[in-house]
Design an enzyme around this catalytic site. Structure first.
Site, PDB file in Angstrom:
ATOM      1  N   CYS A   1      13.867 -27.237  17.067  1.00 44.66           N
ATOM      2  CA  CYS A   1      14.405 -27.972  16.082  1.00 44.66           C
ATOM      3  C   CYS A   1      15.378 -27.299  15.188  1.00 44.66           C
ATOM      4  CB  CYS A   1      13.277 -28.596  15.460  1.00 44.66           C
ATOM      5  SG  CYS A   1      12.078 -29.638  16.075  1.00 44.66           S
TER       6      CYS A   1
ATOM      7  N   ASP B   1      10.928  13.757   3.347  1.00 47.65           N
ATOM      8  CA  ASP B   1      11.704  14.534   2.516  1.00 47.65           C
ATOM      9  C   ASP B   1      10.695  15.067   1.406  1.00 47.65           C
ATOM     10  OD1 ASP B   1      13.931  15.692   0.949  1.00 47.65           O
ATOM     11  OD2 ASP B   1      13.080  14.251  -0.726  1.00 47.65           O
TER      12      ASP B   1
ATOM     13  N   ASP C   1      19.330  11.419   0.983  1.00 45.74           N
ATOM     14  CA  ASP C   1      18.580  10.899   2.000  1.00 45.74           C
ATOM     15  C   ASP C   1      19.020   9.726   2.524  1.00 45.74           C
ATOM     16  OD1 ASP C   1      16.438  12.792   1.784  1.00 45.74           O
ATOM     17  OD2 ASP C   1      15.508  11.855  -0.081  1.00 45.74           O
TER      18      ASP C   1
ATOM     19  N   CYS D   1       9.754 -27.436  15.422  1.00 45.63           N
ATOM     20  CA  CYS D   1       9.671 -26.132  16.485  1.00 45.63           C
ATOM     21  C   CYS D   1      10.883 -25.365  16.196  1.00 45.63           C
ATOM     22  CB  CYS D   1       9.221 -26.486  17.795  1.00 45.63           C
ATOM     23  SG  CYS D   1      10.455 -27.527  18.536  1.00 45.63           S
TER      24      CYS D   1
ATOM     25  N   ASP E   1      13.645   9.579  -0.941  1.00 54.14           N
ATOM     26  CA  ASP E   1      14.118   8.997  -2.269  1.00 54.14           C
ATOM     27  C   ASP E   1      15.392   9.156  -2.904  1.00 54.14           C
ATOM     28  OD1 ASP E   1      13.512  11.367  -3.064  1.00 54.14           O
ATOM     29  OD2 ASP E   1      12.461  10.733  -4.826  1.00 54.14           O
TER      30      ASP E   1
END
Length: 771
Positions: A41, A466, A661, A38, A657
């Protein structure tokens, strides 16, 4: 750890392998850890490692079962870090030599498989022993728990001696790991699932052993005391069985990156000294030329030097179409040749390949914690101690105020409460969903860098995009051309293309491309004269043809139509008279209209941010039916636009891209980069659309929203389970219905709770983008 606004670090780690971070951070090691059940742990292991000498930083992920540590001196300090893991009650899945030599992958995978087999075997053994213990108890049940004839007073029943013997074996052999880790937790003044299981099974065993050895202490009116040997065995059996099923299901949540790396072949055919030789894929070096035949997969990134082939890149890019590759084209490791034989010069190998970097990003993202997980982690941290306190209070209440036999009722209640509670479900609710979603995104060609980014993407209500290269192809095209004065449209365009033939100006290239697209023959020219940035003039078969900006043509004394110069990007004048004009704009990407329509269907506002001219940006916005267009913006202008949208209370994702940007991608609520863009833009983003461009944007947001829904459902189930069953386990139904939950049923319910959360998360593997 990933921070907003900073370049992301690529960590190469294949769970359950041991690898280092990409070049430049060689001291960070990724070590798989076995035995964690869990988030408590994982937190305990992290605290233990952080205290070890020489440890600069330690991060432990329950989702990936791995510890990432940075050491002052790996050779000197690694043994101390491994001892710290052992001291916390857990085991590293590789030794120091394997870790330092980067050979831990095979050892770790083997240990993981062996652990699952051991848990399954121990679960089966515990179930068989529990059934045997019930068989031993049948003679007592046949007499209703009364004293057996021939026994002088309360004494040990002969069959119970065998039950005690096999139960002792269960505790010593099968339950040992639970008690060891519970003791480790106690030494660190904390508690976890191991604590609850150890308390539940240990209490049931100790009480039953005492009642068997000294029945007179517990007997009432010639009635032998109840014993719960089978309950202790059932508790362990169901916990181990649940852990085994959960581990196998959980491994599917993190299978995306291992599936990617499995695409790389084990061997490669390399040309050396003019001969083709077969070598291990990890022996391929940059500069080597390898041969790729139909059906084979590339062992490294490279460039085709000879031949041509159709390549299947679906498992890397998410795109199903085959891609033709010729001399000079780049290929990625793991891509599959469908037909044709090619020779490829290796450029990047091993962990430097694109597929390895993708797998690293996915694995690193799966190890991150989303903000939604923090509340569950805080609750889980106090859950086990709280349950022990609640179980103790319930037991005291039954002992003080309950009916006879009070001690039996009190102990049974204590065992049932500590066993039925499930902190694991809370701990698994978020990381399993995050890991599954990020893995599924990678299969679709979407790289999500963190669970935090996934959660933020789910809240997006506005997307700023863009224009150039994202919504458009980035190559201007003639979108409108009009002939004037009765002139033939194709003839005017043909003459204009003749003047612009060979031009490097975007408008000139667009005019030539349009003429070629119409199949027009471009005649030769003479007396060519160009005016930089304005237009050009030439003699075309005796005609004086000028092509350029409308203002330039007017300054050249060209006769304009009534009403003045038209609003156009360029005009064409023949023998001093304007005979045509046209508009030039970026051609829309084929997938842009559908992407914008999908975003609108998701109630997302779409805004175009571009540095292009107002009229061109408006034309694109009109064609795509976006909600707002903001043009002629530089990097600072895009930042200001994002800030303005944020002030309106909008959660904005920026998609772009280019280098310009990058600031906006870092500033936005979520930065989304197109994979074909610049490295600067990709590094500044939270999400990268590897292939498919803008078409994958709605899919990324839809998957993020689905993920958050699954997480909320998981958390709701985990909370509801504990809220509903803990009172029942404490005996809330006894006064009204006379029903008391057996400890064995409590353990089965606890195991089912964890399994159900993992299976719920696995639904995300079936996520499919809408057409």
């Amino acid at each position: 750890m990933i921070h907003r606004g900073h370049a992301k670090r690529i960590i190469v780690a294949q769970p359950p392998s041991v690898q280092t971070v990409a070049k430049g951070d060689e001291d960070m090691l990724v070590i798989p850890v076995t035995g964690m059940t869990c988030t408590a742990c994982a937190n305990r292991v992290q605290r233990a490692i952080a205290k070890a000498p020489g440890v600069v930083r330690a991060e432990v992920s329950f989702a990936t079962r791995a510890a990432k540590i940075t050491l002052d001196d790996p050779t000197r300090d690694l043994p101390s870090a491994l001892d710290a893991i052992l001291g916390a009650g857990y085991e590293p899945a590789a030794n120091a030599e394997q870790i330092l030599s980067r050979r831990g992958a095979a050892a770790a995978a083997k240990i993981e498989r062996e652990q699952q087999r051991r848990d399954a075997g121990r679960a089966i053994a515990a179930l068989a022993i529990a059934a045997l213990q019930m068989l031993f108890s049948m003679p007592m049940m046949a007499h209703g728990g009364r004293m057996m004839p021939g026994l002088a007073g309360p004494a040990m029943h002969p069959m119970l001696r065998w039950a005690l013997l096999v139960s002792t074996l269960v505790v010593i052999v099968i339950a040992r790991s639970f008690f060891v880790r519970a003791w480790s937790a106690l030494k660190q003044r904390t508690a976890d699932m191991n604590t609850l299981v150890a308390l539940g099974s240990g209490t049931a065993f100790l009480y039953s052993a005492a009642a068997t050895a000294w029945p007179s202490w517990f007997a009432t009116e010639a009635q032998l005391p109840d014993v719960h040997f089978e309950a202790a065995s059932f508790i362990l059996a169901f916990v181990l069985l649940g852990r085994t099923i959960e581990a196998r299901a959980r491994s599917r949540t993190t299978s995306a990156q291992s599936g990617l790396l499995a695409l790389v072949p084990a061997f490669a055919n390399v040309v050396r000294d003019g001969h083709e030789v077969r070598v291990a894929a990890n022996e391929v070096r940059a500069g080597d030329v390898f041969v790729l035949r139909p059906g084979g997969r590339a062992p490294a990134d490279g460039v085709v030097t000879e031949g041509s082939s159709q390549l299947d890149e679906a498992l890397i890019t998410g795109e199903s179409r085959r891609v033709a590759k010729h001399v000079g084209d780049a290929i990625d490791a793991g891509t599959k040749a469908v037909d044709g034989l090619v020779h490829v010069r290796a450029v990047r190998t091993g962990t430097d390949t694109r597929i390895a970097r993708i797998a690293a990003l996915v694995e690193d993202a799966q190890a991150t914690r989303a903000p939604v997980q923090r509340l569950a982690d805080r609750i889980a941290a106090y859950f086990a101690p709280g349950i022990v306190a609640l179980a103790t209070a319930s037991a005291l209440a039954w002992w003080l105020f309950g009916p006879e036999p009070k001690l039996v009722h009190a102990l049974t209640t204590f065992v049932t409460v500590v066993v039925v509670s499930c902190p694991c479900a809370l701990g698994l609710a978020t990381p399993t969903a995050i890991a599954t979603a990020i893995g599924r995104a990678a299969q679709l060609g979407i790289l999500v860098r963190s669970g935090d980014a996934l959660e933020r993407a789910a809240r997006i209500d506005t997307v700023a995009i863009d224009k150039t290269g994202t919504l458009t192809e980035g190559e201007p095209a003639v979108v409108e051309f009009v002939a004037l004065g009765g002139a033939d449209e194709d003839e005017v365009l043909r003459l204009a293309a003749a003047v612009e033939k060979g031009s490097e100006h975007p408008v000139g290239e667009a005019i030539v491309a349009e003429a070629e697209a119409r199949g027009l023959e471009v005649p030769p020219i003479a007396k060519f004269v160009a005016t930089a940035g304005s237009g050009a003039r030439a003699d075309v078969r005796g005609l004086d043809v000028r092509v350029g900006a409308m203002a330039w043509l007017a300054s050249e004394g060209i006769t304009m139509p009534e009403g003045g110069a038209p609003d156009a990007a360029f005009g064409v004048a023949i023998d001093g008279v304007l005979r045509g004009h046209g508009m030039v704009a970026d051609s829309l990407r084929e997938d842009a209209p559908l992407a914008v329509a999908k975003l609108h269907a998701m109630s997302i506002r779409v805004v175009v941010l571009t540095g292009d001219r107002e009229e061109i940006a408006r034309a694109v916005g009109k064609a795509l039916h976006v909600d707002d267009v903001r043009a002629e913006l530089g990097p600072e202008g895009k930042l200001a636009a994002l800030d303005e949208l944020a002030k309106e209370g909008r959660r904005v994702a920026m998609c772009g891209d280019g280098v310009n940007d990058a600031p906006a991608l870092a500033r936005a609520h979520v930065g989304i980069a197109i994979g074909s863009g610049t490295d600067v833009a990709i590094d500044a983003s939270d999400v990268t659309l590897l292939e498919g461009g803008i078409a994958r944007l709605p899919d990324a947001i839809a998957l993020a929203r689905r993920s958050m829904r699954v997480i909320r459902q998981n958390l709701a189930w985990a909370f509801a389970y504990n809220v509903a069953l803990i009172p029942i386990a404490a005996g809330a139904l006894v006064p009204w219905l006379g029903y008391r939950m057996p400890p064995a049923l409590a353990s089965a319910a606890m195991a089912l709770s964890s399994i159900s959360v993992v299976l719920s998360s696995l639904r995300l593997r079936r996520f499919s983008p809408k057409a």
